[in-house]
Structures are given as structure tokens and as C-alpha cells.
Design a protein around this motif. Structure first.
Motif, mmCIF file in Angstrom:
data_model
loop_
_atom_site.group_PDB
_atom_site.id
_atom_site.type_symbol
_atom_site.label_atom_id
_atom_site.label_comp_id
_atom_site.label_asym_id
_atom_site.label_seq_id
_atom_site.Cartn_x
_atom_site.Cartn_y
_atom_site.Cartn_z
ATOM 1 N N GLY A 340 18.977 -35.249 -15.331
ATOM 2 C CA GLY A 340 18.570 -34.054 -16.070
ATOM 3 C C GLY A 340 18.681 -32.818 -15.182
ATOM 4 O O GLY A 340 19.148 -31.759 -15.619
ATOM 5 N N ALA A 341 18.243 -32.951 -13.938
ATOM 6 C CA ALA A 341 18.290 -31.822 -13.006
ATOM 7 C C ALA A 341 19.740 -31.434 -12.728
ATOM 8 O O ALA A 341 20.113 -30.257 -12.795
ATOM 9 N N ASN A 342 20.531 -32.418 -12.448
ATOM 10 C CA ASN A 342 21.949 -32.149 -12.206
ATOM 11 C C ASN A 342 22.589 -31.537 -13.454
ATOM 12 O O ASN A 342 23.398 -30.597 -13.369
ATOM 13 N N GLY A 343 22.181 -32.029 -14.619
ATOM 14 C CA GLY A 343 22.727 -31.518 -15.876
ATOM 15 C C GLY A 343 22.375 -30.054 -16.092
ATOM 16 O O GLY A 343 23.205 -29.278 -16.574
ATOM 17 N N ALA A 344 21.163 -29.679 -15.707
ATOM 18 C CA ALA A 344 20.745 -28.283 -15.883
ATOM 19 C C ALA A 344 21.649 -27.355 -15.065
ATOM 20 O O ALA A 344 22.026 -26.265 -15.513
ATOM 21 N N LEU A 345 21.982 -27.804 -13.884
ATOM 22 C CA LEU A 345 22.850 -27.004 -13.026
ATOM 23 C C LEU A 345 24.275 -26.953 -13.595
ATOM 24 O O LEU A 345 24.890 -25.887 -13.683
ATOM 25 N N MET A 346 24.768 -28.107 -14.008
ATOM 26 C CA MET A 346 26.151 -28.178 -14.490
ATOM 27 C C MET A 346 26.345 -27.434 -15.808
ATOM 28 O O MET A 346 27.410 -26.871 -16.054
#
Ligand code: RM4
Ligand code: MN
Length: 397
Positions: A340-346
Motif C-alpha cells: 500500500g505504501a509503495n502504491g501510494a508513491l507509485m
């Protein structure tokens, strides 16, 4: 996907409207590699004409109101007159870059040279650069040293640090109120065995010994492959010692290609750290403020369009960084939601920010596409017909 509500878009645009990027005078002159400098027709013949070209970039982007100078490449008889000329063209003279790497005397180094006479000569040049800052109203002095050694035993590594510290102290003490020293590092080249300021740690140690107005400058081209530059940025911001950036792209070493060309994702990650630290908008005077500078050469591409494209690339990376949903990111981080965290950035990185930037430019009274507008302006053709005999910016192979 980030929620591009009108409110969010407007707040991102406000930040971008105030985010300034400084242009390097040397980007406008002829440049090349040690193999060949390819001359281009119409390049500036002196610092005044470089300011004219920098002003063009500002005219079409609206966010580049200053030009850094490099001394002696931009040596003029009257620096106050250069500042007035810049001002009359809608820009100002920014960072003063010292050059103690192209004189015969500096074969074994400048301020770290074993010969005190040569150290004295290098120091005198650095102090002259502060005089120039006084005349141009510049805030920052940027120091990069080519000093180092090629062979083990060639000189005493620790003694060279002492000599460096002594020179930096003399320059720091000469700075006027509101002036800062930006200390650059570079892992290797032209020295291959040891470099006197090879990394951010060495630069930071010297800056901390000097005082609060000595800060580290991160040239994105000056790291080994694979180095996590945004980590360095986060550390320097945390220490309150990130003085500025020299943006450019590298594939192999100090390639000086257009910012955001080789690795736009890296530029985004860097800007994400800057945005999180609230360090995007720089104060014009005083100790605070990150200087966002380009340090590039346009060896095979036209120079003014190359600068415009670079500015657009920095703006796009910045816009994406501003679009990161900070709350969603933090929530995911706290709950250990890795994807989820990585997704927010991407999500932010993968957003097409070009319409948002085009709209902002329109609001600022500019063309939606600064690159196309410049090409259509006829300025490139004009300087080609008017200027003859522009000389290499400095590397002069
Ligand atoms: C150096 C360093 C300096 C720049 C010169 C032209 O490698 O990056 O910032 O002024 O190149
Ligand atoms: Mn640099």
C-alpha cells in the motif's frame, strides 16, 4: 490514484508557481567531452550574452529567474554591470562558482596542494569570488575542488584535509551576512586514487566545523552507480545542511546530461524527500533554503531548448512529488502495509502532470508548452545570424 480534486491541483500549482530553479551560465556555451567540443552556431560570446540566453529560459518557463556564474569562465570587468544587465533582462545573477581546477599550478591540487604558495593563490581566487558575490548580490558561493591524488603515498591524505579545512575557514570567515558557502563533493575524477571531498560525509564534516552557513550541495551526477541519493538528501535535510542541488543526469559517471533524462524516477524520489521536509520553497536570504540548480552541458543538443526541457523535467518530478497522498502513505507505513505504501508513491509518480503544468503556465500568462513557444519565437535563428565566434565554456578540449 491521487485524488486530483480542484483544491489539490490548485495547491500543487501554487507550490510550483513559487518553486525556483537556477540556470548555469556554462550550459549556454560550447561544451563537449575530452574527445571533442562540438561548436554550435549562435552560442554566447561572454557572460552578458549568457544572461540573455538564460533570460529566454525564464521568459518561457517563468520559474528560472537566476543564472549561476562560473569564475573565470564568466569573468567581466564590471560585475555590478553584469548584475544590472541581468536585471534589465528580468533575471539576476545567482550562485558564484569558483574554479580552481584549470590552472597549470593546480596539477597537484589547489587548496590541498602541498605547496603553500599555490594554496595561497587558490585561496585568493576563492576570496575574489566572495568580492564578486558582493558586487552581484549573490547569496551562494559554490565550491567544487578537483583536488586529490592518483597514487598511494603521493601525498598525505590527512594533511590534505587540514589544508582544506584551513582554506575553507578563511573563506567562510570572509562571507558577508546572508551569504552562504555550498560545498560540493564528487566521488572521483580527475583524481583516481583519492579525492579530497569524495562524499557527502566529508563535505558535511567540514560544513559542521565551519558553521551554519556552510552547507552541502548534492550534484546528482557525482555518485557511484546504485547510490541511493534520496537517502543522502533525507540525511542532509535532517541535519539542516542541504544547501542545494546541482541537477543533471548520469548513465556512467559525471555525464552532465539533462536533469530527469536518465532516471526521472530518481528525480521524483529526491523531490519527494524535499517535499516531505517542507524544503521546496527557498528563502531568498538568510541561512535557510535549498538552492535548486542545474549543472549541465548540452554537448549535442541545442542549449536553450535543452535548458527548457530540463526545467520542465524538474517541474514534472516536483509536481508528482507534491501529488503524493501523504496521509495515505503515512497510514500504510504505520500499519506495515508495504504494498500500500509503495502504491501510494507509485500512484503519484504515474500521474500525468503535464496538463496541470500547462494550466499553471497559462495562468501565469505563459504558453502552455514553453519548449514549443521558444522554438517558434525565432530567438534561436536570431542569435545564429547575429553572434559569431562563441568560445567553449571552459572545458575547451
Ligand atoms: C564540476 C562540478 C561543479 C561544476 C563544474 C563545471 O564537476 O560539478 O559544480 O561547476 O563541474
Ligand atoms: Mn556540480
Amino acid at each position: 490514484m491521487p485524488d486530483l480534486t480542484a483544491v489539490k491541483t490548485a495547491s500543487v500549482q501554487t507550490m510550483l508557481r513559487n518553486h525556483r530553479i537556477e540556470l548555469p551560465s556554462w550550459a549556454f556555451g560550447n561544451s563537449g567531452t575530452r574527445f571533442k567540443v562540438f561548436g554550435q552556431p549562435g552560442v554566447p560570446r561572454n557572460a552578458f550574452e549568457k544572461a540573455d540566453d538564460a533570460a529566454q529560459v525564464h521568459k518561457y518557463t517563468g520559474v528560472t529567474p537566476s543564472m549561476a556564474v562560473h569564475i573565470p569562465w564568466d569573468k567581466v570587468d564590471d560585475y555590478a554591470a553584469l548584475a544590472v544587465h541581468a536585471k534589465n533582462n528580468g533575471i539576476r545573477i545567482g550562485t558564484v562558482n569558483a574554479n580552481v581546477f584549470q590552472d597549470e599550478d593546480y596539477k597537484l591540487g589547489s587548496v590541498c596542494n602541498p605547496d603553500p604558495k599555490i594554496r595561497g593563490k587558490a585561496l585568493a581566487h576563492l576570496l575574489d569570488c566572495v568580492d564578486i558575490m558582493d558586487a552581484t548580490g549573490s547569496r551562494d558561493l559554490k565550491l567544487w575542488f578537483a583536488d586529490g591524488t592518483n597514487y598511494p603515498g603521493q601525498d598525505d591524505i590527512a594533511a590534505r584535509q587540514d589544508r582544506l579545512a584551513e582554506a575553507l575557514r578563511a573563506v567562510y570567515d570572509r562571507l558577508g551576512p546572508g551569504q552562504r558557502m555550498l560545498l560540493e563533493y564528487k566521488l572521483f575524477e580527475p583524481s583516481f586514487y583519492s579525492t579530497d571531498i569524495p562524499d557527502w560525509g566529508t563535505s558535511l564534516v567540514h560544513c559542521q566545523a565551519l558553521g551554519p552557513r556552510a552547507m552541502v550541495v548534492v550534484d546528482t551526477g557525482h555518485h557511484a552507480p546504485g547510490v541511493n541519493i534520496e537517502f543522502i538528501v533525507a540525511m542532509l535535510l535532517r541535519a539542516g545542511r542541504l544547501g542545494g542541488f546541482d541537477f543533471n543526469s548520469r548513465f556512467y559517471a559525471d555525464d552532465d546530461l539533462m536533469a530527469g533524462a536518465a532516471d526521472p524516477f530518481q528525480l521524483f524520489r529526491i523531490m519527494h524527500e524535499v517535499v516531505k521536509a517542507n524544503a521546496l520553497i527557498t528563502a531568498r536570504s538568510g541561512d535557510a533554503g535549498v538552492a535548486f540548480m542545474l549543472d549541465q552541458c548540452h554537448n549535442i543538443e541545442p542549449k536553450i531548448p535543452g535548458q527548457i526541457r530540463s526545467v520542465m523535467n524538474v517541474q514534472e518530478a516536483t509536481a508528482k512529488a507534491l501529488l503524493v497522498d501523504a496521509e495515505a502513505l503515512r497510514a500504510a507505513q504505520r500499519s506495515g502495509d508495504v504494498l500500500g505504501a509503495n502504491g501510494a508513491l507509485m500512484d503519484a509518480y504515474n500521474t500525468d502532470v503535464r496538463p496541470l503544468l500547462a494550466e499553471l503556465r497559462e495562468e501565469m500568462g505563459l504558453a502552455r508548452d514553453p519548449y514549443a513557444a521558444y522554438l517558434a519565437s525565432g530567438y534561436g535563428e536570431k542569435i545564429m545570424s547575429e553572434r559569431h565566434g562563441g568560445s567553449p565554456a571552459g572545458w575547451g578540449a
